[in-house]
Design an enzyme around this catalytic site. Structure first.
Site, PDB file in Angstrom:
ATOM      1  N   ASP A 351       2.315  -7.767 -20.099  1.00 34.38           N
ATOM      2  CA  ASP A 351       2.839  -7.055 -18.931  1.00 34.38           C
ATOM      3  C   ASP A 351       2.503  -7.821 -17.654  1.00 34.38           C
ATOM      4  O   ASP A 351       2.225  -9.033 -17.682  1.00 34.38           O
ATOM      5  CB  ASP A 351       2.275  -5.617 -18.942  1.00 34.38           C
ATOM      6  CG  ASP A 351       3.201  -4.608 -18.303  1.00 34.38           C
ATOM      7  OD1 ASP A 351       3.192  -4.519 -17.064  1.00 34.38           O
ATOM      8  OD2 ASP A 351       3.943  -3.904 -19.025  1.00 34.38           O
ATOM      9  N   ARG A 426       4.281  -0.363  -2.649  1.00 36.61           N
ATOM     10  CA  ARG A 426       3.448  -1.136  -3.562  1.00 36.61           C
ATOM     11  C   ARG A 426       3.300  -2.593  -3.081  1.00 36.61           C
ATOM     12  O   ARG A 426       3.394  -3.518  -3.878  1.00 36.61           O
ATOM     13  CB  ARG A 426       4.018  -1.104  -4.984  1.00 36.61           C
ATOM     14  CG  ARG A 426       2.946  -1.253  -6.040  1.00 36.61           C
ATOM     15  CD  ARG A 426       3.525  -1.504  -7.424  1.00 36.61           C
ATOM     16  NE  ARG A 426       2.470  -1.487  -8.416  1.00 36.61           N
ATOM     17  CZ  ARG A 426       2.506  -2.140  -9.560  1.00 36.61           C
ATOM     18  NH1 ARG A 426       3.551  -2.861  -9.885  1.00 36.61           N
ATOM     19  NH2 ARG A 426       1.512  -2.067 -10.405  1.00 36.61           N
ATOM     20  N   ASP A 461      11.143  -4.619 -15.005  1.00 37.04           N
ATOM     21  CA  ASP A 461      10.584  -3.535 -14.194  1.00 37.04           C
ATOM     22  C   ASP A 461      11.187  -3.546 -12.788  1.00 37.04           C
ATOM     23  O   ASP A 461      11.791  -4.541 -12.348  1.00 37.04           O
ATOM     24  CB  ASP A 461       9.058  -3.732 -14.129  1.00 37.04           C
ATOM     25  CG  ASP A 461       8.302  -2.451 -13.878  1.00 37.04           C
ATOM     26  OD1 ASP A 461       8.932  -1.433 -13.533  1.00 37.04           O
ATOM     27  OD2 ASP A 461       7.063  -2.465 -14.002  1.00 37.04           O
ATOM     28  N   MET A 462      11.006  -2.465 -12.049  1.00 37.22           N
ATOM     29  CA  MET A 462      11.529  -2.346 -10.668  1.00 37.22           C
ATOM     30  C   MET A 462      10.753  -1.206 -10.033  1.00 37.22           C
ATOM     31  O   MET A 462      10.989  -0.058 -10.354  1.00 37.22           O
ATOM     32  CB  MET A 462      13.019  -2.012 -10.777  1.00 37.22           C
ATOM     33  CG  MET A 462      13.846  -2.183  -9.546  1.00 37.22           C
ATOM     34  SD  MET A 462      13.526  -0.962  -8.290  1.00 37.22           S
ATOM     35  CE  MET A 462      14.895  -1.190  -7.222  1.00 37.22           C
ATOM     36  N   ASN A 463       9.813  -1.576  -9.144  1.00 30.33           N
ATOM     37  CA  ASN A 463       8.790  -0.599  -8.783  1.00 30.33           C
ATOM     38  C   ASN A 463       8.837  -0.013  -7.391  1.00 30.33           C
ATOM     39  O   ASN A 463       7.811   0.463  -6.903  1.00 30.33           O
ATOM     40  CB  ASN A 463       7.402  -1.231  -8.970  1.00 30.33           C
ATOM     41  CG  ASN A 463       6.984  -1.151 -10.422  1.00 30.33           C
ATOM     42  OD1 ASN A 463       6.889  -0.063 -10.973  1.00 30.33           O
ATOM     43  ND2 ASN A 463       6.770  -2.294 -11.051  1.00 30.33           N
ATOM     44  N   CYS A 507      12.923  -0.618 -17.132  1.00 29.15           N
ATOM     45  CA  CYS A 507      11.764   0.131 -16.646  1.00 29.15           C
ATOM     46  C   CYS A 507      11.880   0.148 -15.129  1.00 29.15           C
ATOM     47  O   CYS A 507      12.273  -0.846 -14.526  1.00 29.15           O
ATOM     48  CB  CYS A 507      10.475  -0.582 -17.063  1.00 29.15           C
ATOM     49  SG  CYS A 507       8.995   0.141 -16.344  1.00 29.15           S
ATOM     50  N   ASP A 529       5.792   6.481 -16.741  1.00 28.97           N
ATOM     51  CA  ASP A 529       4.450   5.893 -16.753  1.00 28.97           C
ATOM     52  C   ASP A 529       3.431   6.921 -17.215  1.00 28.97           C
ATOM     53  O   ASP A 529       2.246   6.594 -17.342  1.00 28.97           O
ATOM     54  CB  ASP A 529       4.074   5.406 -15.349  1.00 28.97           C
ATOM     55  CG  ASP A 529       4.489   3.961 -15.123  1.00 28.97           C
ATOM     56  OD1 ASP A 529       4.966   3.332 -16.074  1.00 28.97           O
ATOM     57  OD2 ASP A 529       4.330   3.466 -13.996  1.00 28.97           O
TER      58      ASP A 529
HETATM   59  C1  DGJ Z   1       5.195  -0.069 -13.683  1.00 33.68           C
HETATM   60  C2  DGJ Z   1       5.516   0.103 -15.126  1.00 33.68           C
HETATM   61  O1  DGJ Z   1       6.126   1.321 -15.353  1.00 33.68           O
HETATM   62  C3  DGJ Z   1       4.238  -0.070 -15.947  1.00 33.68           C
HETATM   63  O2  DGJ Z   1       4.509   0.172 -17.290  1.00 33.68           O
HETATM   64  C4  DGJ Z   1       3.699  -1.452 -15.719  1.00 33.68           C
HETATM   65  O3  DGJ Z   1       4.596  -2.399 -16.240  1.00 33.68           O
HETATM   66  C5  DGJ Z   1       3.481  -1.697 -14.242  1.00 33.68           C
HETATM   67  N1  DGJ Z   1       4.645  -1.386 -13.465  1.00 33.68           N
HETATM   68  C6  DGJ Z   1       3.076  -3.114 -13.991  1.00 33.68           C
HETATM   69  O4  DGJ Z   1       2.986  -3.402 -12.664  1.00 33.68           O
END
Ligand code: DGJ
Length: 737
Positions: A351, A426, A461-463, A507, A529
């Site tokens: 990850d 973030r 991913d995309m946070n 994700c 998460d």
């Molecule tokens: C958010 C994801 O949902 C998690 O599973 C993990 O990959 C983190 N980001 C890593 O920064």
């Protein structure tokens, strides 16, 4: 009259003599009959606008196929256009055609081409605009996909202020709305409410389809249940801002619209250019909510996910995120991989934290080059070492983002989607995917990593949510959010075409982009998460209303749980994860041996039953109390299946508990046995008492079976032991008798 049928539903459209399309019927399949009763409007309703002088039709009292603005229908419209000439549109029927398959008319992801299509062309003579309505019938799964295309045949530019994918006017008015609301790690709270007079909108303005409001919504007859009554389920093949608008007019007509969110959106269409909406899907069932779920599950498995992965086993993975977070080096990873291999895991996923200067979430995003110090060498070598342990290897990326503390930002600060002072999320910023240079960079940097090591899986991913929406490469800023999504699909298309065998998992901080657009490229998505077993029962149950188990990743994690601090038995964590794409996300090197042994058995069980668990028909069963959730998966041939019985809090000496199954084969005889399950009590592993039940399918479907008494003070034969948050999995094994 135009008829569209699926196996169990019919959709009927009437062409009015003056060219308007009237929605006549959408519901249980009926015979074709041109005399089907239509509402007649033989007098001039007071205080209404008549569509034209010589006819008494007033459009707000007729079910419209695609409501418009300015001609007397005062409901929310499907389309709203500004031109120099007016803000009224008046699209009238010109022609229609039926054909098999789809014309390759879409630039966005759509359901596949195994469908029958009705294409209706309408024209506005005054504005010189053509509107094409598409209806794709997926016969086998009772789903109709719809979209609309506008072609500017005039000499002037026009501005689209709103263009929805689907407009549906319902004949009856006794409907409730079901929607799924939430936030980070708290996704998919199912809400049901009556549709009262007025306008109600479910939408996303965060840039993605969002964990706030999922685009899957359902209209159900107020009395409908899981198994009886009329239900309409809707979804959108789109990953950006969307809106679902429900209006109950003063005349008790219900209108439903879904499509790109008109909020913050407009689109300039120059002469000869066309605009195509994303595809929306709808499914009718008169067998309640389980009916529409089943249709949507089959639709997604058969017609949405990439063929390469449809009905294929999904590897059981170990993910190092909750095991190490950013704090790892190569020996730590290899140790985790060895432990995982020993339990039966098949794929190791590295990850966040492997690249650039990424030792926390403050730096590194954008620099997709391995950190050789941390990995004690190259990615290629790490992948080889993991492969030598006997696991395949997968990698995390978050390519749409950049940290200010990165090489990428230093070189290209103007690639960020912002104009002026930037808000953060973030510690990261969103790259402007409207810009083709940015897209090329992402494709090049990700593919370089994928080419240079044996990587068989990618977690994309995309946070963060959008802010400061702006693109220097777009003239009309109303187009930016939509063009971002188009840019994202362009990247996905290029990468998945270049790496067709790589399994991509979507994700977005968990379920912030859990939608059909992503599923067209990525056959599984990390749903949340939140890995707490109790929360997961609620989340995955809600997911099941619109999406099948095969798209929903679910991991067993450590306790106390990192999101809720709750402690549950490792078997409870597995039992719910088994109703999805199974993974483990915990430090197996620290797990006590007795739990490691249990994990080994869990994985062996999942492997043996993976096809049924992932692709069996899933139903929600009746539960006796709020403290309980019961669901089942049954293989398509009805010979085998599983029931999950999940509890929250226990009370001593409880009432009897019963399970009534559904849709088992009446004539098959089923042996039902609880999976061998352990209970960790004072650091000892205790086997739960065996449970065996049996019966013909019809008896189980109609009468049900009564479970053994629950624990009443001691562990004994013929009792069931379920602590707080306990659960059991029952195997159904059926044969003709
Ligand atoms: C958010 C994801 O949902 C998690 O599973 C993990 O990959 C983190 N980001 C890593 O920064």
């Amino acid at each position: 009259m135009l008829y569209l049928h699926t196996k169990n539903s019919s959709y009927i459209i009437n062409i009015k003599p003056y060219g308007k399309l009237e929605q006549v019927y959408y519901g249980k399949r009926i015979k074709e009959d041109d005399n089907i009763s239509l509402p007649s409007q033989s007098n001039d309703p007071p205080h209404s606008v008549l569509y034209q002088q010589d006819c008494f039709d007033t459009l707000e009292r007729i079910s419209q196929e695609y409501g418009e603005n300015g001609k007397g229908d005062f409901r929310e419209s499907g389309i709203f256009i500004f031109t120099d000439k007016s803000q009224t549109t008046d699209f009238c029927y010109k022609s229609h055609k039926f054909y098999s398959g789809k014309n390759p008319h879409q630039t966005m992801p759509t359901a596949d081409e195994n469908c029958e299509t009705l294409e209706i062309t309408l024209f506005d003579d005054h504005l010189n605009l053509e509107l094409v309505l598409y209806y794709h019938s997926y016969y086998d799964v009772d789903v109709i996909a719809r979209s609309a295309k506008l072609v500017n045949k005039s000499q002037q530019s026009v501005t689209i202020d709103r263009m929805m994918s689907l407009c549906l006017d319902l004949d009856d008015d006794d409907y409730n709305l079901i929607s799924f609301e939430g936030s980070w790690a708290n996704e998919m709270h199912k809400k049901e409410q009556p549709i009262t007079t007025g306008i109600y909108t479910i939408d996303s303005k965060v840039g993605t389809s969002s964990n706030r409001h999922n685009p899957c919504v359902i209209l159900k007859q107020s009395q409908a249940t899981e198994d009886f009554g009329n239900c309409y389920a809707f979804n959108l093949i789109y990953s950006g801002n969307h809106a679902e608008i429900i209006e109950r007019s003063p005349f008790n007509y219900i209108r439903f619209l879904t499509g790109i969110n008109p909020y913050g959106f407009n689109f300039d269409l120059v002469p000869q250019q066309e605009f195509h909406t994303p595809e929306a899907v709808m499914s009718f069932s008169h067998n309640g909510l389980n009916g529409t779920s089943k249709n949507m599950h089959n639709f997604i498995n058969n017609h949405i996910v990439p063929k390469e992965f449809a009905y294929k086993d999904r590897p059981i993975l170990i993910n190092n995120w909750e095991a190490t977070y950013f704090d790892f080096d190569k020996p730590t990873l290899l140790q985790l991989a060895k432990e995982a291999k020993d339990t039966g895991v098949e794929l190791f996923v590295l990850d966040d934290g492997w690249f650039g200067n990424r030792s926390s979430d403050k730096a590194g995003l954008g620099d997709w080059v391995e950190n050789k110090d941390k990995l004690c060498g190259t990615m290629k070598e790490l992948a080889e070492d993991i492969n030598n342990i006997g696991l395949s290897f997968g990698l995390w990326f978050e390519p749409e983002m950049v940290n200010q503390d990165s090489q990428l930002y230093k070189k290209n600060p103007h690639w960020v989607m912002a104009n002026g002072k930037m808000s953060a999320g973030r510690n990261q910023f969103i790259l402007d995917l409207c810009n083709s240079d940015v897209r090329d960079y992402i494709v090049d940097s990700v593919s370089t990593v994928l080419k240079n090591a044996n990587i068989e899986y990618v977690k994309w991913d995309m946070n963060r949510n959008f802010s400061d929406v702006f693109s220097a490469s777009v003239n009309n800023q109303g187009e930016v959010c939509h063009r971002y999504v188009m840019g994202l699909y362009d990247i996905y298309k290029r990468l998945t075409t270049q790496f067709p065998k790589v399994l991509f998992e979507g994700c977005s901080a968990g379920g912030n982009r859990f939608d059909l657009g992503i599923m067209c490229f990525m056959p599984q998505i990390w749903a949340s998460d939140d890995t707490d077993a109790v929360e997961r029962v609620r989340i995955q149950k809600s997911v099941s209303y619109g999406y099948p188990q095969s798209v929903c990743s679910a991991h067993v994690s450590a306790c106390p749980n990192h999101q809720t601090m709750r402690t549950t038995q490792i078997e409870a964590r597995f039992n719910i994860a088994a109703f999805g794409v199974l993974g483990y996300e915990l430090d197996l090197t620290k797990l006590p041996q007795i739990e490691k042994d249990i994990v080994k058995e869990q994985i062996a069980f999942y492997k043996e039953n993976r096809a049924t668990l992932l692709y069996g028909d899933m139903y929600r069963l009746q539960a006796s109390s709020e403290q309980r959730t019961v669901c089942a998966v049954v293989s398509k041939d009805l010979s085998t299946g599983f029931i999950g019985d999940f509890y929250t809090l226990q009370s001593p000496n409880p009432f009897k508990n019963k399970i009534i199954t559904k849709y088992l084969c009446d004539n098959k005889y089923y042996n039902i046995s609880a999976r061998k399950q352990y209970f960790i009590y004072e650091n000892e592993k205790v086997v739960l008492p065996t449970e065996n039940y049996c019966g013909f399918g019809d008896g189980l479907n109609y009468k049900g079976f009564v479970l053994n008494n629950q624990h009443i003070g001691k562990l004994a034969e013929n009792t069931r032991t379920l602590c707080d948050f306990g659960s059991r999995l029952y195997n159904l094994d059926g044969a003709e008798k």
